[in-house]
Design a protein around this motif. Structure first.
Motif, PDB file in Angstrom:
ATOM      1  N   ARG A 114       0.820  -1.215   0.000  1.00 27.59           N
ATOM      2  CA  ARG A 114       0.000   0.000   0.000  1.00 27.59           C
ATOM      3  C   ARG A 114       0.852   1.262   0.000  1.00 27.59           C
ATOM      4  NH1 ARG A 114      -2.674  -2.336   4.439  1.00 27.59           N
ATOM      5  NH2 ARG A 114      -1.642  -0.771   5.703  1.00 27.59           N
ATOM      6  N   GLY A 115       2.128   1.126   0.314  1.00 24.99           N
ATOM      7  CA  GLY A 115       3.011   2.287   0.389  1.00 24.99           C
ATOM      8  C   GLY A 115       3.093   2.896   1.771  1.00 24.99           C
ATOM      9  N   ASP A 116       2.458   2.250   2.744  1.00 20.77           N
ATOM     10  CA  ASP A 116       2.506   2.749   4.121  1.00 20.77           C
ATOM     11  C   ASP A 116       3.813   2.396   4.827  1.00 20.77           C
ATOM     12  OD1 ASP A 116      -0.070   3.697   3.770  1.00 20.77           O
ATOM     13  OD2 ASP A 116      -1.008   1.948   4.711  1.00 20.77           O
ATOM     14  N   LEU A 117       4.528   1.413   4.286  1.00 20.15           N
ATOM     15  CA  LEU A 117       5.778   0.950   4.878  1.00 20.15           C
ATOM     16  C   LEU A 117       6.835   0.863   3.779  1.00 20.15           C
ATOM     17  CD1 LEU A 117       7.322  -0.208   7.322  1.00 20.15           C
ATOM     18  CD2 LEU A 117       6.423  -2.474   6.704  1.00 20.15           C
ATOM     19  N   PRO A 118       7.628   1.920   3.627  1.00 22.24           N
ATOM     20  CA  PRO A 118       8.671   1.893   2.601  1.00 22.24           C
ATOM     21  C   PRO A 118       9.645   0.734   2.859  1.00 22.24           C
ATOM     22  CG  PRO A 118       8.398   4.110   3.481  1.00 22.24           C
ATOM     23  CD  PRO A 118       7.598   3.188   4.359  1.00 22.24           C
ATOM     24  N   PRO A 119      10.143   0.097   1.798  1.00 21.65           N
ATOM     25  CA  PRO A 119      11.057  -1.032   1.971  1.00 21.65           C
ATOM     26  C   PRO A 119      12.251  -0.709   2.858  1.00 21.65           C
ATOM     27  CG  PRO A 119      10.401  -0.849  -0.324  1.00 21.65           C
ATOM     28  CD  PRO A 119       9.848   0.361   0.394  1.00 21.65           C
ATOM     29  N   GLU A 120      12.788   0.507   2.738  1.00 17.06           N
ATOM     30  CA  GLU A 120      13.955   0.853   3.560  1.00 17.06           C
ATOM     31  C   GLU A 120      13.583   0.956   5.045  1.00 17.06           C
ATOM     32  OE1 GLU A 120      12.275   4.575   1.649  1.00 17.06           O
ATOM     33  OE2 GLU A 120      12.920   2.644   0.881  1.00 17.06           O
ATOM     34  N   THR A 121      12.346   1.336   5.336  1.00 12.21           N
ATOM     35  CA  THR A 121      11.891   1.379   6.725  1.00 12.21           C
ATOM     36  C   THR A 121      11.731  -0.035   7.263  1.00 12.21           C
ATOM     37  OG1 THR A 121      10.771   3.488   6.376  1.00 12.21           O
ATOM     38  CG2 THR A 121      10.058   2.181   8.272  1.00 12.21           C
ATOM     39  N   ARG A 122      11.180  -0.915   6.437  1.00 16.46           N
ATOM     40  CA  ARG A 122      11.040  -2.310   6.867  1.00 16.46           C
ATOM     41  C   ARG A 122      12.411  -2.933   7.093  1.00 16.46           C
ATOM     42  NH1 ARG A 122       6.997  -6.753   4.172  1.00 16.46           N
ATOM     43  NH2 ARG A 122       7.299  -8.368   5.726  1.00 16.46           N
ATOM     44  N   ASP A 123      13.369  -2.638   6.226  1.00 14.76           N
ATOM     45  CA  ASP A 123      14.734  -3.139   6.410  1.00 14.76           C
ATOM     46  C   ASP A 123      15.334  -2.625   7.717  1.00 14.76           C
ATOM     47  OD1 ASP A 123      14.528  -4.430   3.959  1.00 14.76           O
ATOM     48  OD2 ASP A 123      15.742  -2.936   2.882  1.00 14.76           O
ATOM     49  N   ALA A 124      15.107  -1.354   8.014  1.00  9.77           N
ATOM     50  CA  ALA A 124      15.625  -0.774   9.259  1.00  9.77           C
ATOM     51  C   ALA A 124      14.961  -1.423  10.475  1.00  9.77           C
ATOM     52  CB  ALA A 124      15.400   0.735   9.270  1.00  9.77           C
ATOM     53  N   MET A 125      13.673  -1.719  10.351  1.00 10.21           N
ATOM     54  CA  MET A 125      12.971  -2.402  11.443  1.00 10.21           C
ATOM     55  C   MET A 125      13.574  -3.782  11.679  1.00 10.21           C
ATOM     56  SD  MET A 125       9.015  -1.367  10.578  1.00 10.21           S
ATOM     57  CE  MET A 125       8.277  -2.447  11.811  1.00 10.21           C
ATOM     58  N   LEU A 126      13.882  -4.492  10.611  1.00 14.70           N
ATOM     59  CA  LEU A 126      14.471  -5.818  10.737  1.00 14.70           C
ATOM     60  C   LEU A 126      15.842  -5.737  11.394  1.00 14.70           C
ATOM     61  CD1 LEU A 126      14.494  -8.842  10.336  1.00 14.70           C
ATOM     62  CD2 LEU A 126      15.227  -8.452   7.958  1.00 14.70           C
ATOM     63  N   LEU A 127      16.655  -4.797  10.979  1.00 15.33           N
ATOM     64  CA  LEU A 127      17.977  -4.650  11.603  1.00 15.33           C
ATOM     65  C   LEU A 127      17.845  -4.302  13.081  1.00 15.33           C
ATOM     66  CD1 LEU A 127      20.090  -2.893   8.846  1.00 15.33           C
ATOM     67  CD2 LEU A 127      20.229  -5.269   9.637  1.00 15.33           C
ATOM     68  N   SER A 128      16.885  -3.470  13.409  1.00 13.56           N
ATOM     69  CA  SER A 128      16.640  -3.145  14.806  1.00 13.56           C
ATOM     70  C   SER A 128      16.247  -4.400  15.576  1.00 13.56           C
ATOM     71  CB  SER A 128      15.545  -2.082  14.910  1.00 13.56           C
ATOM     72  OG  SER A 128      15.290  -1.762  16.245  1.00 13.56           O
ATOM     73  N   CYS A 129      15.405  -5.220  14.985  1.00 13.04           N
ATOM     74  CA  CYS A 129      14.966  -6.470  15.614  1.00 13.04           C
ATOM     75  C   CYS A 129      16.156  -7.394  15.867  1.00 13.04           C
ATOM     76  CB  CYS A 129      13.916  -7.144  14.741  1.00 13.04           C
ATOM     77  SG  CYS A 129      13.153  -8.616  15.452  1.00 13.04           S
ATOM     78  N   THR A 130      17.105  -7.446  14.949  1.00 14.11           N
ATOM     79  CA  THR A 130      18.258  -8.336  15.134  1.00 14.11           C
ATOM     80  C   THR A 130      19.126  -7.902  16.302  1.00 14.11           C
ATOM     81  OG1 THR A 130      19.715  -7.152  13.595  1.00 14.11           O
ATOM     82  CG2 THR A 130      18.370  -8.947  12.682  1.00 14.11           C
ATOM     83  N   ASN A 131      18.998  -6.662  16.740  1.00 13.01           N
ATOM     84  CA  ASN A 131      19.756  -6.175  17.892  1.00 13.01           C
ATOM     85  C   ASN A 131      19.020  -6.379  19.211  1.00 13.01           C
ATOM     86  OD1 ASN A 131      22.130  -5.203  16.610  1.00 13.01           O
ATOM     87  ND2 ASN A 131      20.925  -3.526  15.783  1.00 13.01           N
ATOM     88  N   CYS A 132      17.867  -7.000  19.154  1.00  9.73           N
ATOM     89  CA  CYS A 132      17.079  -7.258  20.362  1.00  9.73           C
ATOM     90  C   CYS A 132      17.839  -8.192  21.295  1.00  9.73           C
ATOM     91  CB  CYS A 132      15.733  -7.875  19.974  1.00  9.73           C
ATOM     92  SG  CYS A 132      14.689  -8.272  21.389  1.00  9.73           S
ATOM     93  N   THR A 133      17.760  -7.909  22.573  1.00 10.11           N
ATOM     94  CA  THR A 133      18.412  -8.760  23.572  1.00 10.11           C
ATOM     95  C   THR A 133      17.464  -9.823  24.117  1.00 10.11           C
ATOM     96  OG1 THR A 133      17.850  -7.199  25.329  1.00 10.11           O
ATOM     97  CG2 THR A 133      20.007  -6.927  24.271  1.00 10.11           C
TER      98      THR A 133
END
Length: 84
Positions: free
Chosen positions: A31-50
Motif C-alpha cells: 500500500r506504500g505505508d511501509l517503505p522497503p527501507e523502513t522495513r529493512d531498518a525495522m528488521l535490523l533493529s529487531c536483530t539487535n534485540c536482547t
C-alpha cells in the motif's frame, strides 16, 4: 551485518509480532505505508534485540494483542501502522 539465519529468524519474529498486533507488513508495504527501507531498518533493529527468546515465548502465548511487549524495538512502529 547479521547473518542470513539471524535475519530470517528475526524477520519471522517481526512478522509474527505484527500479525499479533493486527498488521500485515507485506500489505502495508504494498500500500506504500511501509517503505522497503523502513522495513529493512525495522528488521535490523529487531536483530539487535536482547530478548528474542522472550519474544518467541510471548508470541506463543498471544494470538492477538493491542500492545507489543515493552522490550519490542518495533512495537511503536507496528502500532503506528495499525492505527494509520
Amino acid at each position: 551485518m547479521p547473518g542470513r539465519k539471524t535475519l530470517e529468524e528475526h524477520a519471522h519474529l517481526m512478522d509474527q509480532m505484527a500479525d499479533r498486533l493486527g498488521v500485515d507488513l507485506d500489505e502495508a508495504e504494498l500500500r506504500g505505508d511501509l517503505p522497503p527501507e523502513t522495513r529493512d531498518a525495522m528488521l535490523l533493529s529487531c536483530t539487535n534485540c536482547t530478548s528474542p527468546e522472550d519474544c518467541a515465548h510471548w508470541l506463543e502465548g498471544h494470538a492477538a494483542s493491542d500492545e507489543a511487549p515493552a522490550y519490542c524495538r518495533n512495537g511503536s512502529k507496528i502500532r503506528d501502522l495499525r492505527d494509520a
